[in-house]
Design a protein around this motif. Structure first.
Motif, PDB file in Angstrom:
ATOM      1  N   CYS A  49    -104.378 -68.904 -52.963  1.00  0.00           N
ATOM      2  CA  CYS A  49    -103.493 -69.967 -52.488  1.00  0.00           C
ATOM      3  C   CYS A  49    -103.168 -69.857 -51.016  1.00  0.00           C
ATOM      4  O   CYS A  49    -102.522 -70.736 -50.457  1.00  0.00           O
ATOM      5  N   GLY A  50    -103.611 -68.776 -50.363  1.00  0.00           N
ATOM      6  CA  GLY A  50    -103.387 -68.671 -48.932  1.00  0.00           C
ATOM      7  C   GLY A  50    -102.020 -68.117 -48.554  1.00  0.00           C
ATOM      8  O   GLY A  50    -101.675 -68.082 -47.385  1.00  0.00           O
ATOM      9  N   ALA A  51    -101.240 -67.659 -49.540  1.00  0.00           N
ATOM     10  CA  ALA A  51     -99.934 -67.064 -49.219  1.00  0.00           C
ATOM     11  C   ALA A  51    -100.165 -65.777 -48.440  1.00  0.00           C
ATOM     12  O   ALA A  51    -101.195 -65.131 -48.602  1.00  0.00           O
ATOM     13  N   GLN A  52     -99.230 -65.408 -47.575  1.00  0.00           N
ATOM     14  CA  GLN A  52     -99.431 -64.182 -46.816  1.00  0.00           C
ATOM     15  C   GLN A  52     -98.322 -63.176 -47.026  1.00  0.00           C
ATOM     16  O   GLN A  52     -97.227 -63.516 -47.465  1.00  0.00           O
ATOM     17  N   SER A  53     -98.671 -61.930 -46.759  1.00  0.00           N
ATOM     18  CA  SER A  53     -97.712 -60.860 -46.964  1.00  0.00           C
ATOM     19  C   SER A  53     -98.037 -59.757 -45.967  1.00  0.00           C
ATOM     20  O   SER A  53     -99.184 -59.577 -45.572  1.00  0.00           O
ATOM     21  N   ALA A  54     -97.017 -59.005 -45.564  1.00  0.00           N
ATOM     22  CA  ALA A  54     -97.238 -57.953 -44.576  1.00  0.00           C
ATOM     23  C   ALA A  54     -97.910 -56.740 -45.198  1.00  0.00           C
ATOM     24  O   ALA A  54     -98.593 -55.978 -44.542  1.00  0.00           O
ATOM     25  N   LYS A  55     -97.707 -56.552 -46.499  1.00  0.00           N
ATOM     26  CA  LYS A  55     -98.354 -55.415 -47.151  1.00  0.00           C
ATOM     27  C   LYS A  55     -99.103 -55.894 -48.396  1.00  0.00           C
ATOM     28  O   LYS A  55     -98.886 -57.021 -48.871  1.00  0.00           O
ATOM     29  N   TRP A  56     -99.974 -55.039 -48.891  1.00  0.00           N
ATOM     30  CA  TRP A  56    -100.796 -55.435 -50.025  1.00  0.00           C
ATOM     31  C   TRP A  56     -99.940 -55.547 -51.281  1.00  0.00           C
ATOM     32  O   TRP A  56     -99.100 -54.697 -51.534  1.00  0.00           O
ATOM     33  N   ILE A  57    -100.132 -56.605 -52.034  1.00  0.00           N
ATOM     34  CA  ILE A  57     -99.454 -56.696 -53.326  1.00  0.00           C
ATOM     35  C   ILE A  57    -100.468 -57.129 -54.373  1.00  0.00           C
ATOM     36  O   ILE A  57    -101.449 -57.803 -54.069  1.00  0.00           O
ATOM     37  N   GLY A  58    -100.258 -56.698 -55.579  1.00  0.00           N
ATOM     38  CA  GLY A  58    -101.250 -56.943 -56.626  1.00  0.00           C
ATOM     39  C   GLY A  58    -101.077 -58.300 -57.281  1.00  0.00           C
ATOM     40  O   GLY A  58    -102.040 -58.927 -57.709  1.00  0.00           O
ATOM     41  N   HIS A  59     -99.842 -58.777 -57.330  1.00  0.00           N
ATOM     42  CA  HIS A  59     -99.556 -60.011 -58.055  1.00  0.00           C
ATOM     43  C   HIS A  59     -99.004 -61.011 -57.058  1.00  0.00           C
ATOM     44  O   HIS A  59     -97.973 -60.768 -56.444  1.00  0.00           O
ATOM     45  N   CYS A  60     -99.696 -62.139 -56.899  1.00  0.00           N
ATOM     46  CA  CYS A  60     -99.254 -63.092 -55.882  1.00  0.00           C
ATOM     47  C   CYS A  60     -97.993 -63.800 -56.358  1.00  0.00           C
ATOM     48  O   CYS A  60     -97.997 -64.451 -57.405  1.00  0.00           O
ATOM     49  N   PRO A  61     -96.883 -63.675 -55.641  1.00  0.00           N
ATOM     50  CA  PRO A  61     -95.644 -64.322 -56.078  1.00  0.00           C
ATOM     51  C   PRO A  61     -95.723 -65.840 -55.967  1.00  0.00           C
ATOM     52  O   PRO A  61     -94.965 -66.559 -56.591  1.00  0.00           O
ATOM     53  N   SER A  62     -96.689 -66.329 -55.190  1.00  0.00           N
ATOM     54  CA  SER A  62     -96.739 -67.756 -54.954  1.00  0.00           C
ATOM     55  C   SER A  62     -97.558 -68.494 -56.018  1.00  0.00           C
ATOM     56  O   SER A  62     -97.131 -69.501 -56.551  1.00  0.00           O
TER      57      SER A  62
END
Ligand code: TYD
Ligand code: MG
Length: 455
Positions: A13-26
């Protein structure tokens, strides 16, 4: 001054985050985050985009000048129809589809047909020679269509500034890259930035831009959601690889309806528009065969006749098999359960195979009655006359339900010379029979259909 930094992007979905996460909150997907290097410029050296700029100010809606809608005729009826009447100046159009389905052919053919417009076809995938070969294959002469092999947007815009084209085609958006971002071509941040540059260009210069985009294995556009938000129109080009038919659908259209669709046939000399789909979707048989029923269905606003084929046989193994091509298999199971429970046909011990001719996928519920009739015809081994067609939904209690646009369906069947059409008795009102040659047979229950067809 610019600083390099990395960001994690969700590839879905193109959401961004500063650190790696396994489950996209978006979007809720798992394991979709990928690290991408981006270099954020301070804003000064963003790509200069040709076109007039800087004269926007707030205006009251009643004071907005109403300009007559301008549409550029693509000289391709099916393409025009799906676009909602032609290309809109300044619009950004995304054409998506699986590799090899014919996106480049479709767009190049449309570009070559636009004889009095200057077109720039930018390709990052193929060489100029390959494009020329394709153009020769399509066989349309055009003196105003330029080809450019280039993937860096800054260079593309330089050529655009020199050439001042009236239509720009990008084949494909995934091969482009822009200077201001360091990550590789095809990554989410590149796709987003490149698409944004072309969006800006399209709006500022009032030039329509067609972007070609690839589709991933799951059938979504690669780098998908973000692109869908940015563009004005999303067209999907689809079809079974093994059949010659291709369907162009609008999944989103700011300038027209999304229920329209265009049908093409891939031939050795390019795509042929299919203006009367019923003719190719019906097989012209000499003899009558059991297990075939014809449905009057709607694809978008267009009525068309389509053949449903069923094969019912005693289960060869313990568990009966049910399989369907082009029709929802859960719906098939439901219809079989209705036949078993409500109408008393012993199909529980039979294998049932269902096929929609022509490689089409049908969602229109009005095909139900044809499916049921094909199954019964195969079960009884009695053919249904080729002059009969069906247009009705079947409900859970075995009732024949009414469907929308019945008049259009009947008119199409009448035009194609069918002699009888089975419709729901609840659909009768409003049908003007006076001008029709076709006989309308209203039915209320599956048993009545069975009685009329097979006894
Ligand atoms: P292409 O447009 O390159 O597909 P895409 O851009 O979606 O990857 O062409 C797809 C296929 O169409 C290719 O396998 C060759 C075939 N084809 C024809 O059958 N007839 C033609 O006239 C052309 C140009 C291509
Ligand atoms: Mg291509």
């Amino acid at each position: 001054m610019s600083k390099t930094k990395t960001i994690f992007f969700c590839q879905n979905c193109g959401a961004q985050s500063a650190k790696w996460i396994g489950h996209c909150p978006s979007c809720g997907e798992w394991n979709t985050y990928v690290e991408e290097i981006i270099r954020r410029d301070t804003g000064k050296n963003r790509t200069p985009v040709p076109g007039k700029k800087g004269d926007s100010k707030p205006v009251l809606i009643p004071e907005v000048e109403a300009v007559a809608e301008i549409r550029i005729d693509t000289h391709n009826h099916e393409f025009n129809r799906v676009l909602g009447g032609g290309l809109v100046p300044g619009s950004l159009i995304l054409v998506g589809g699986e590799p090899g389905i014919g996106k480049s052919t479709l767009v190049l053919q449309a570009a070559l047909n636009l004889k009095n417009l200057k077109v720039l076809y930018v390709t990052g995938e193929e060489s100029e020679q390959q494009i020329k070969m394709r153009a020769e294959r399509i066989g349309i002469q055009n003196q105003q269509c330029y080809v450019l092999t280039e993937t860096l947007t800054q260079n593309i815009f330089q050529f655009i500034e020199q050439l001042q084209p009236e239509l720009v085609v990008i084949d494909s958006i995934q091969t482009l890259h822009t200077d201001i971002i360091d990550s590789s071509a095809g990554s989410i941040s590149q796709i987003r930035e490149c698409a944004a540059e072309f969006q800006k260009y399209a709006k500022q210069s009032e030039t329509p831009v067609i972007l070609i985009g690839h589709i991933t294995k799951d059938g979504v556009l690669a780098g998908p959601k973000i692109l869908e938000h940015m563009v004005d129109t999303v067209l999907q080009f689809e079809g079974e690889r093994n059949y010659g038919y291709r369907i162009l659908r609008a999944a989103k259209n700011r300038f027209g309806s999304t229920s329209e669709l265009g049908i093409y046939e891939m031939q050795s000399s390019g795509l042929r528009e299919v203006s009367n789909p019923s003719e190719i979707l019906l097989s012209h048989r000499e003899e009558s065969l059991s297990g075939i029923a014809i449905a009057a269905m709607m694809e978008g606003m267009r009525p068309m006749m389509i053949e449903t084929q069923a094969l019912v046989s005693s289960a060869a193994y313990g568990t009966p098999q049910r399989s369907s091509t082009g029709f929802d298999s859960r719906r098939l199971n439901m219809l079989l359960a209705v036949l078993e429970k409500r109408s008393g046909f012993r199909l529980g011990v039979k294998d049932v195979f269902l096929n929609i001719a022509g490689g089409l996928r049908v969602d229109d519920p009005a095909i139900d009655l044809a499916v049921v009739s094909a199954i019964l015809s195969s079960n009884e081994d009695i053919p249904i006359s080729q002059n009969i067609c069906f247009a009705s939904e079947v409900g859970l209690s075995g009732e024949i339900r009414s469907v929308n646009r019945i008049e259009q369906r009947i008119a199409e069947a009448d035009k194609l010379g069918f002699e009888q059409i089975f419709i729901s008795k609840y659909n009768l009102k409003g049908v003007d029979k006076s001008k029709l040659n076709i006989e309308i047979i209203p039915v209320g229950k599956i048993e009545e259909v069975f009685g009329k067809l097979f006894t």
